[in-house]
Motif scaffolding. Structure first.
Motif, PDB file in Angstrom:
ATOM      1  N   CYS A 172       5.813  -6.242 -13.711  1.00 13.22           N
ATOM      2  CA  CYS A 172       4.681  -5.215 -13.419  1.00 13.22           C
ATOM      3  C   CYS A 172       5.491  -3.813 -13.588  1.00 13.22           C
ATOM      4  O   CYS A 172       4.600  -2.896 -14.422  1.00 13.22           O
ATOM      5  CB  CYS A 172       3.972  -5.369 -12.339  1.00 13.22           C
ATOM      6  SG  CYS A 172       2.651  -3.924 -12.203  1.00 13.22           S
ATOM      7  N   LEU A 186       0.615  -4.220  -7.456  1.00 14.59           N
ATOM      8  CA  LEU A 186       0.350  -5.684  -7.635  1.00 14.59           C
ATOM      9  C   LEU A 186      -0.898  -6.092  -6.661  1.00 14.59           C
ATOM     10  O   LEU A 186      -0.668  -5.688  -5.436  1.00 14.59           O
ATOM     11  CB  LEU A 186       1.562  -6.360  -7.485  1.00 14.59           C
ATOM     12  CG  LEU A 186       2.712  -6.165  -8.556  1.00 14.59           C
ATOM     13  CD1 LEU A 186       3.739  -5.105  -7.913  1.00 14.59           C
ATOM     14  CD2 LEU A 186       3.365  -7.338  -9.143  1.00 14.59           C
ATOM     15  N   CYS A 192      -1.764  -6.542 -12.122  1.00 14.22           N
ATOM     16  CA  CYS A 192      -0.811  -5.487 -12.083  1.00 14.22           C
ATOM     17  C   CYS A 192      -1.635  -4.451 -12.608  1.00 14.22           C
ATOM     18  O   CYS A 192      -2.501  -4.484 -13.752  1.00 14.22           O
ATOM     19  CB  CYS A 192       0.263  -5.811 -13.188  1.00 14.22           C
ATOM     20  SG  CYS A 192       1.430  -4.490 -13.454  1.00 14.22           S
ATOM     21  N   CYS A 212       4.343 -13.191  -4.882  1.00 18.47           N
ATOM     22  CA  CYS A 212       4.272 -13.328  -6.398  1.00 18.47           C
ATOM     23  C   CYS A 212       4.281 -14.624  -6.824  1.00 18.47           C
ATOM     24  O   CYS A 212       5.016 -15.270  -6.652  1.00 18.47           O
ATOM     25  CB  CYS A 212       5.293 -12.249  -6.686  1.00 18.47           C
ATOM     26  SG  CYS A 212       5.297 -10.546  -6.202  1.00 18.47           S
ATOM     27  N   CYS A 220       3.257  -9.377  -3.487  1.00 18.71           N
ATOM     28  CA  CYS A 220       2.190  -8.805  -4.408  1.00 18.71           C
ATOM     29  C   CYS A 220       0.788  -8.808  -4.091  1.00 18.71           C
ATOM     30  O   CYS A 220      -0.204  -9.221  -4.537  1.00 18.71           O
ATOM     31  CB  CYS A 220       2.516  -9.839  -5.644  1.00 18.71           C
ATOM     32  SG  CYS A 220       3.887  -9.685  -6.672  1.00 18.71           S
TER      33      CYS A 220
END
Length: 572
Positions: A172, A186, A192, A212, A220
């Motif tokens: 990202c 995120l 993103c 993530c 994230c």
């Protein structure tokens, strides 16, 4: 004799329900095993015409494998039944080359992966504790914090992309730094967002609890929560930072102060200085006039359609400052006035199709429609690559009516009459065939290798798909209830007027500024770039005779239905 017979009759009467349930359980178990092994695919995606006549329909009906849509589709090929042992006979033809197979095998694998993915996600975010995700340790950027983001008025809305399998913080950050953004945010483990201003509302770090998807242990964001990182300089070996692109020399508008909201007056100002200044303020245009730097959006008063001779802007800075001309550059940041998109707040009463032959620019048209209307488009199919590029409607069921229109390549009366209206996108068949062949051999953004063009695959592809191009248009003209015919070439040549007509057909009102924003972001993420690897003229005289015949047929049908005929450049 009567007594044993009476006992047998009584026994059968008592066990008839037991036999019924045993039979039903046996059939259900067999069906579940069949689906689990995925040896039979019920097609939903488009395909080239296939000779279904080579397979007796009675055989398919006898094993109960074809649904009504497949039975009425004249293009269904015998590969549909390859997973059934009883059909391994001379009736089934050999497996065709990869390019001619339906994308159903890809769809089946994608759906299976996505199913398991969402089943695992249904358990909810990981509980906070010793193993809860944390800000990425190896990230090049500085973790700023967790912020609220309801999705309606995003602060970080520059570059946007998703990756439900491989999203990482660095991935990202690279994407945002490449476009000269300062912050990378995120969300929900896979989304993103980029921008140069922090969101207004900060929340506790524990609210950003999603891991993530491609980086275990890294945070994230969460649902409506952004984990924001400040992006540092790109590392060596990373993609190069984008630079300003020259748009041309233009006449200054009458009211500079109104047309150009921000300015910088500085001696020896350069293109890089002006572009960096405007990028920081998230303006897509940097305008140079001598030592003066201005930042702006395309507007009706300054729409970048009437470029002047570049020599008029090639004077020394002092002379250029006194003149009425300026140099315009496109900055790396996006025009964000049209990047906000969402699902329809209420189910649509009109079910609209965006129909085209494969390779006719359907994905590009979806990009334009989404940014013009602010609503997602759906798809009759599912393509994870498109979803990751921001087409969130890919994951939504195509009949949900939560999208402004639904992509389809289908034809045939039943498939067409499901829709209340349709935008029919038609492209030059020569270009469509080349584009679809490239996609089948090398994906959305690649080019087919020389060996593909020189093999038997290419002529077989043309012979099979050229007739499909014709039949697709003819079927929609015949069975479509309410149509808007759009020529791809006209859309490229005259984007804003044609797009305005398409948006009006969808019953959506948009401002002129939003349409100019779409024009400024018109290319999207799916334009093939780089050098082509094949001869620019891959069509033989025999292929041209075949295709030109179909072009004349479609042209006549369009005129017979009171539509404009095909553009002249279609025929070769």
């Amino acid at each position: 004799m009567a007594k044993p017979f009476f006992r047998l009759q009584k026994f059968l009467r008592r066990t008839q329900f037991l036999l019924f349930f045993l039979t039903a359980a046996y059939l259900m178990t067999g069906s579940l095993l069949l689906l689990q092994r995925a040896r039979v695919a019920l097609p939903q995606g488009p395909r080239a015409p296939g000779p279904l006549q080579t397979l007796p329909v009675a055989v398919a009906l006898g094993v109960g494998l074809l649904d009504s849509r497949a039975l009425h589709d004249p293009r269904v090929s015998p590969e549909l039944l390859l997973g059934v042992d009883m059909l391994q006979s001379p009736l089934t033809r050999p497996v065709p080359p990869r390019w001619l197979r339906s994308r159903n095998s890809e769809l089946r694998q994608l759906r299976r992966r996505w199913f398991h993915h969402f089943m695992s996600d249904s358990q909810g975010p990981p509980a906070l504790g010793p193993e809860a995700p944390r800000p990425a340790i190896h990230s090049r950027g500085t973790y700023v914090g967790c912020f609220s983001d309801d999705g309606h008025e995003r602060t970080l809305k520059g570059a946007v992309f998703y990756d439900l399998r491989k999203m990482t913080v660095s991935h990202c950050q690279d994407a945002c730094a490449e476009r000269s953004y300062v912050y990378a945010g995120l969300e929900a483990g896979a989304e993103c967002y980029c921008g140069n201003r922090l969101p207004a509302t900060s929340v506790g770090l524990e609210e950003c609890s999603h891991e993530c998807k491609g980086e275990k242990g890294s945070v994230c964001g969460a649902v409506d929560r952004l984990s924001v990182y400040r992006v540092d300089e790109l590392q060596l070996g990373s993609r190069k930072r984008r630079t300003a692109t020259y748009r041309g020399c233009f006449r200054l508008p009458e009211n500079i102060t109104h047309a150009f909201p921000s300015s910088l007056i500085q001696a020896n100002v350069t293109v890089e200085t002006c572009s960096g200044f405007c990028s920081q303020k998230e303006f897509p245009l940097a305008i140079l006039r001598g030592w003066e730097c201005y930042c702006a959006y395309p507007t009706p008063q300054f729409n970048l359609r009437d470029a002047m001779d570049s020599s008029l802007c090639g004077q020394d800075p002092e002379a250029q400052r006194l003149a009425e001309y300026c140099e315009v550059y496109q900055t790396p940041v996006q025009d964000t006035r049209c990047t906000d998109r969402r699902f329809l707040p209420n189910k649509s009463k009109v079910f609209v199709a965006l129909s085209s032959f494969p390779g006719a620019g359907n994905t590009w048209a979806r990009h334009l429609i989404e940014h013009a209307t602010g609503f997602y488009t759906g798809s009759y199919y599912f393509d994870g690559t498109l979803y990751n590029k921001g087409f969130k409607g890919e994951k939504d069921h195509w009949r949900s009516r939560r999208t402004i229109c639904v992509k389809t390549h289908e034809s045939g009366r039943r498939e067409i009459e499901m829709f209340d209206s349709a935008i029919l996108l038609i492209r030059n068949p020569y270009r469509s065939l080349v584009a679809e062949f490239n996609r089948k051999c090398a994906g959305h953004l690649g080019y087919a290798a020389d060996r593909n063009w020189k093999s038997k695959e290419w002529p077989d592809f043309v012979n099979s798909y050229a007739s499909w191009w014709s039949s697709h248009v003819l079927d929609w003209l015949k069975y479509g209830k309410r149509l808007l015919v759009v020529h791809y070439e006209e859309l490229r040549r005259s984007l804003v007027p044609t797009l305005r007509e398409m948006v009006a057909f969808l019953n959506v009102s948009v401002s002129e500024e939003r349409l100019l924003c779409v024009e400024n972001n018109k290319e999207g993420s799916f334009r093939r770039r780089g050098r082509r690897s094949h001869d620019p003229e891959p069509f033989t005289p025999e292929m041209k005779d075949l295709i030109n015949g179909y072009i004349r047929t479609v042209d006549k049908a369009l005129r017979d239905h009171n539509w404009t005929g095909l553009p002249r450049e279609h025929q070769q």
